[in-house]
Design a protein around this motif. Structure first.
Motif, mmCIF file in Angstrom:
data_model
loop_
_atom_site.group_PDB
_atom_site.id
_atom_site.type_symbol
_atom_site.label_atom_id
_atom_site.label_comp_id
_atom_site.label_asym_id
_atom_site.label_seq_id
_atom_site.Cartn_x
_atom_site.Cartn_y
_atom_site.Cartn_z
ATOM 1 N N LYS A 160 104.919 39.674 3.851
ATOM 2 C CA LYS A 160 105.756 39.074 4.387
ATOM 3 C C LYS A 160 106.057 38.657 5.687
ATOM 4 O O LYS A 160 106.142 37.715 6.252
ATOM 5 C CB LYS A 160 107.275 39.771 3.732
ATOM 6 N N ARG A 187 106.966 29.310 -8.435
ATOM 7 C CA ARG A 187 107.941 30.546 -8.409
ATOM 8 C C ARG A 187 108.704 30.413 -9.976
ATOM 9 O O ARG A 187 108.714 29.356 -10.228
ATOM 10 C CB ARG A 187 108.964 30.332 -7.459
ATOM 11 N N ALA A 235 113.342 36.580 -2.440
ATOM 12 C CA ALA A 235 112.906 37.426 -3.231
ATOM 13 C C ALA A 235 112.637 36.721 -4.793
ATOM 14 O O ALA A 235 113.307 35.771 -5.006
ATOM 15 C CB ALA A 235 113.911 38.473 -3.433
ATOM 16 N N LYS A 237 109.673 36.101 -8.187
ATOM 17 C CA LYS A 237 108.374 36.346 -8.724
ATOM 18 C C LYS A 237 107.754 34.914 -8.503
ATOM 19 O O LYS A 237 108.024 34.088 -8.750
ATOM 20 C CB LYS A 237 108.308 36.559 -10.310
ATOM 21 N N GLU A 337 105.199 39.780 -6.501
ATOM 22 C CA GLU A 337 106.555 39.928 -6.418
ATOM 23 C C GLU A 337 107.081 39.781 -4.753
ATOM 24 O O GLU A 337 106.186 40.396 -4.005
ATOM 25 C CB GLU A 337 107.125 41.220 -6.991
ATOM 26 N N VAL A 338 108.117 39.194 -4.474
ATOM 27 C CA VAL A 338 108.359 39.396 -3.094
ATOM 28 C C VAL A 338 110.005 39.924 -3.199
ATOM 29 O O VAL A 338 110.764 39.353 -4.088
ATOM 30 C CB VAL A 338 108.653 37.688 -2.604
ATOM 31 N N GLU A 339 110.158 40.921 -2.644
ATOM 32 C CA GLU A 339 111.464 41.755 -2.483
ATOM 33 C C GLU A 339 112.663 41.454 -1.401
ATOM 34 O O GLU A 339 112.004 40.719 -0.533
ATOM 35 C CB GLU A 339 111.094 43.172 -2.378
#
Length: 339
Positions: A160, A187, A235, A237, A337-339
Motif C-alpha cells: 500500500k 476489483r 479496501a 478484493k 486483498e487490500v485491507e
C-alpha cells in the motif's frame, strides 16, 4: 417438452435417425456421458447433430442473426483465460473457425422438420476440441475433449505504501511465454469483476519479458513480477491480469524445415535435432556453463514449439495445422486483498 427422435429406418434413403440413448452409440465429453435432446442423424457415415445439441456438447452459447449462426465460448482454467472467444461460425453451408479458416462441409447441412443438422466432428474441431470415434462390442463411442490450458499461476501481493504489486509467475510447462508492460486491474463488486484499468495494446516482443519454462533439474519455471499501480486502492478484493502469448511453429514443408534446421542449428532432420539436444544436455550437465545453458535452452524451446514436439496446451485448435508461425494469446490473473 424436449422431444426425442425415434429410431427410424427408411428404405431407399441415405439417412437414418437413431433414438438417443440407444445402445449403439455413446456421446462423451471429457470422459463423461452427455445427454442429447434431439438425437443423431447419420448421413453417409457422418454423425449429425442439431444446433442446440452441438452447442450443449461443446458448452457453447448459440447465437443466430441474419442467417449467420455462431457457436462461442470462453476458455479458462484456474488463473489463465484464453483472450479471444472460441467460435465456429456457420454461413450458408460453410463453417469458419475463430481464426477465420474455412471449413467446407461438403454439402453436409441437413434441414429437416424445422431443425438444422451439422456434422458434429467439423463443429467440435472448429471450436478446438479433439474428436475421437471408436467401436467395441457393437457399441459406437463419439467423444470430444476440450483443449488444455497452460499450467501457469501468478501469486501477487500489494504494497500500500509503495502502491506496487509484486509476486511470482510459476510456469509448469516446458515452453516459455512472452509478456510485456501491459496489465489490467479489476476489483470485485456485487456484479462481479469490474475493470478499473485496461491493458494498452503493445508489441510484446518489443518489450520482451519471458516466463521461464519448467525443466526438472534445469529450470524451476519461476519468474518474478512487479508493477507500480500509481493509485491508492481502497479496501477490497482485486486481481491483476497479464496478457501473454506463446508462439507456435509448425506445418512447414519438408524443404522449408530442412532449410530452417540447417540455418538455425546446423542439422537437416528432426532426428538430428533431437540428437543435438541430447548432446547439449550432456554438455550442460558436465560443464554447466552459460554457453551450454543457452544452447540447450534454444534447442528445447524449438523442440517444444513445433508440431513434432509434445504440445501440452491449447494453441490454435486441437486438430488444426497452423501456418509456419502463429500465436495464441492468454491473460494470467493474480488476486490480492487490500485491507
Amino acid at each position: 417438452m424436449k422431444r426425442f427422435v425415434l429410431l427410424t429406418v427408411l428404405a431407399m434413403t441415405w439417412w437414418s435417425v437413431p433414438a438417443f440413448g440407444a445402445e449403439s452409440i455413446r456421446i462423451l465429453r471429457n470422459g463423461e456421458e452427455v445427454r442429447l435432446s434431439d438425437g443423431i442423424l447419420r448421413q453417409d457415415g457422418t454423425l449429425m447433430m442439431t444446433l442446440e445439441d452441438l452447442a450443449g456438447l461443446t458448452e457453447s452459447e448459440l447465437r443466430q442473426e441474419d442467417g449467420v449462426t455462431v457457436f462461442g465460448y470462453r476458455m479458462e482454467d484456474g488463473d489463465v483465460v484464453l483472450e479471444y472467444e472460441q467460435t465456429a461460425t456457420l454461413v450458408g453451408d460453410v463453417v469458419y473457425d475463430c481464426l477465420g479458416r474455412k471449413i467446407p462441409l461438403a454439402g453436409k447441412v441437413v434441414r429437416k422438420d424445422g431443425e438444422i443438422y451439422l456434422p458434429a466432428r467439423a463443429i467440435a474441431n472448429a471450436l478446438g476440441y479433439t474428436v475421437k470415434w471408436s467401436r467395441a462390442d457393437g457399441v459406437e463411442t463419439f467423444s470430444v475433449e476440450r483443449p488444455v490450458m497452460p499450467r501457469i499461476t501468478l501469486d501477487v501481493a500489494y504494497d500500500k505504501e509503495e502502491q506496487r504489486v509484486t509476486g511470482t509467475i510459476r510456469n509448469r510447462e516446458p515452453q516459455g511465454f512472452m509478456f510485456g508492460e501491459d496489465f489490467t486491474l479489476e476489483r470485485m463488486t456485487a456484479e462481479g469483476w469490474e475493470r478499473m484499468r485496461e491493458a494498452e495494446p503493445r508489441d510484446i516482443n518489443a518489450i520482451g519479458y519471458g516466463m521461464n519454462s519448467f525443466w526438472k533439474g534445469l529450470s524451476d519455471g519461476e519468474s518474478p513480477y512487479t508493477r507500480r499501480l500509481y493509485c491508492a486502492l481502497p479496501a477490497g478484493k482485486y486481481r491483476i491480469g497479464i496478457p501473454f502469448t506463446f508462439d507456435y511453429e509448425g506445418a512447414v514443408s519438408e524443404e522449408s524445415l530442412r532449410e530452417f534446421l540447417w540455418e538455425a542449428h546446423g542439422v537437416y532432420t528432426m532426428e538430428d535435432m533431437k540428437k543435438l539436444l541430447q548432446e547439449d544436455f550432456a554438455e550442460y550437465r558436465k560443464g554447466k556453463t552459460s554457453d551450454d545453458l543457452w544452447s540447450l535452452w534454444f534447442s528445447l524451446e524449438f523442440i517444444y514449439s513445433t508440431q513434432w514436439g509434445n504440445m501440452a496446451f491449447y494453441f490454435a485448435g486441437a486438430d488444426s495445422k497452423p501456418e509456419y508461425h502463429t500465436s495464441t494469446y492468454y491473460v494470467l490473473y493474480g488476486e490480492f486483498e487490500v485491507e
